[in-house]
Design an enzyme around this catalytic site. Structure first.
Site, short mmCIF file in Angstrom:
data_model
loop_
_atom_site.label_atom_id
_atom_site.label_comp_id
_atom_site.label_asym_id
_atom_site.label_seq_id
_atom_site.Cartn_x
_atom_site.Cartn_y
_atom_site.Cartn_z
CG HIS A 56 87.60 6.38 -80.97
ND1 HIS A 56 87.58 4.95 -81.52
CD2 HIS A 56 88.72 6.18 -80.75
CE1 HIS A 56 88.36 4.21 -81.08
NE2 HIS A 56 89.28 4.93 -80.48
CD GLU A 58 83.96 6.86 -84.95
OE1 GLU A 58 84.72 7.26 -84.54
OE2 GLU A 58 84.14 5.73 -85.86
#
Ligand SMILES: [Zn+2]
Length: 149
Positions: A56, A58
């Protein structure tokens, strides 16, 4: 004088990252990490490209920012995210002790709030910056994906 480096400015940069993910056929989520009005890390979702469910935006940006700072805690950093973080990313953000997160669109199914995950007590949260733009990109992606199948 107006400071051009506001939440909207940096969320636009995160949206550019989301568009880069979209171009690769990835779910369009993008992130930038900012300290003192300077972008020190950015990333976009790469789960398909890397065959890695943890890729992901992040997660990559946390690693890149810590590497830039030479320390594991993201003190004084703000992360701009085009979509509400999931449980995994919220967990990682917890460990990073990041000072602030700003996200655009809500995720009413996979978002951390729905799933009862707490961020670090030191982390401030702002929501809804460029929400419309971020949701439109996500919706476009899922509509096109459905039409391909
Ligand atoms: Zn996530």
């Amino acid at each position: 004088m107006i400071n051009p480096y506001d939440d909207t400015y940096f969320m636009r940069k995160a949206l550019e990252e989301a568009e880069a993910a979209y171009e690769k056929g990835e779910i369009p989520v993008g992130v930038v990490v900012v300290i003192n009005d300077r972008i020190i890390a950015k990333g976009h979702n790469l789960t398909e490209t890397l065959n890695d469910v943890t890729a992901h935006a992040e997660m990559q940006a946390i690693t890149a920012a810590a590497s830039f700072l030479g320390g594991k805690y993201l003190k004084d950093c703000t992360m701009y995210i085009t979509l509400e973080p999931c449980q995994m990313c919220a967990g990682a953000l917890y460990w990073s002790q990041i000072s602030k997160i700003v996200f655009a669109a809500e995720d009413s199914t996979r978002g951390y709030r729905k799933n009862g995950v707490q961020l670090h007590p030191k982390t401030k949260v702002t929501t809804g910056i460029l929400e419309e733009e971020a949701s439109t990109l996500l919706k476009r992606f899922f509509i096109e994906k459905r039409n391909l199948n």
